[in-house]
Scaffold this active site. Sequence first.
Site, mmCIF file in Angstrom:
data_model
loop_
_atom_site.group_PDB
_atom_site.id
_atom_site.type_symbol
_atom_site.label_atom_id
_atom_site.label_comp_id
_atom_site.label_asym_id
_atom_site.label_seq_id
_atom_site.Cartn_x
_atom_site.Cartn_y
_atom_site.Cartn_z
ATOM 1 N N TYR A 53 0.707 5.350 8.546
ATOM 2 C CA TYR A 53 0.893 3.966 8.991
ATOM 3 C C TYR A 53 2.361 3.632 9.200
ATOM 4 O O TYR A 53 2.686 2.607 9.807
ATOM 5 C CB TYR A 53 0.315 2.981 7.966
ATOM 6 C CG TYR A 53 -1.146 3.150 7.652
ATOM 7 C CD1 TYR A 53 -1.988 3.930 8.432
ATOM 8 C CD2 TYR A 53 -1.696 2.504 6.542
ATOM 9 C CE1 TYR A 53 -3.328 4.081 8.116
ATOM 10 C CE2 TYR A 53 -3.025 2.646 6.218
ATOM 11 C CZ TYR A 53 -3.844 3.438 7.005
ATOM 12 O OH TYR A 53 -5.163 3.584 6.679
ATOM 13 N N HIS A 116 -5.923 12.191 4.524
ATOM 14 C CA HIS A 116 -6.192 11.172 5.540
ATOM 15 C C HIS A 116 -7.279 11.600 6.531
ATOM 16 O O HIS A 116 -8.173 10.828 6.868
ATOM 17 C CB HIS A 116 -4.912 10.826 6.292
ATOM 18 C CG HIS A 116 -4.929 9.472 6.903
ATOM 19 N ND1 HIS A 116 -3.810 8.720 7.119
ATOM 20 C CD2 HIS A 116 -5.958 8.708 7.353
ATOM 21 C CE1 HIS A 116 -4.129 7.560 7.666
ATOM 22 N NE2 HIS A 116 -5.441 7.534 7.821
#
Length: 296
Positions: A53, A116
């Site tokens: 992110y 992830h």
Amino acid sequence: MNQNMQPQIELNNGVKIPQLGLGVWKSTIEDAANAVHAALRNGYVLIDTAKQYGNEAGVGKGIQAAIKEDGIKRDDVFLTTKIFNGDQGDYDHVRQAFEEQLKALQTDHVDLLLEHWPVDGKYNETWRAMEAILKDGQARAIGVSNFNNERLTDLMDHGTIIPAVNQIEFNPHIHQQAIVDFDRSHGIKLEAWSPLGSGTLLRNPVVNKIAEAHNKSAAQVELRWGLQHGMIELAKTIHEQRMKENMEIFDFTLSAAEMKEIDELDQEKHSLWYHDFQWNGNPDGIGDYVATPDKW
């Protein structure tokens, strides 16, 4: 809601995780810092971020602001981050990269560390490094994100620790029931990203009809629906008033008929899946860069 009164789910290693948290996907560093500080000030416990992110530094800044200004303790926060796709594969590199993530987050440990995405040919070695991170106390629990049943089976066959969590896309438009059923059969808890369907469901007439009946917003109904399905919910917002509204979902219950109406909105359409990534053999995939808000 008082932090100590929030519903919690016990993971397979005994660690307890709050059932509602704040996600910071697509937030800038500055917005993430402000959002995390506001969330902790308003009774949130669970904060979810990722290196991908590009805002871990902001999350760390927001936690430190809450500690200094609001009397929050680090132990009051359940912090989740994720191993970056581009860092996966080499044991030593995973360990070193995670050390840098801890520095950005201004902490010596996270409460939950996730892979992830299951990067092909690399996720098992990544898991081996994560098992060491857990044993060294740098994470209180480890898990995965976006793993289908085939990849999760392969990971468990090669690892020694069963993941505590699988974070998947889950909302009224996508249920991924086969993954949910498989994970629950192995004691793996489910965590929902995009529980509001990126906002697309907020205008749905079925959801709004039910919301009106309960004097709640469409977002509150969608979060309540996921909660009643036993999910850990990660709602993304940078607006403090919406954070407060999202927390006000524990004072009403959807009936079985209402749950069924929302269930029937299922379309099983991923907003992001394996074919979107270069590591799955797609040369036009989005790759393994650190995301910025205009790219996600």
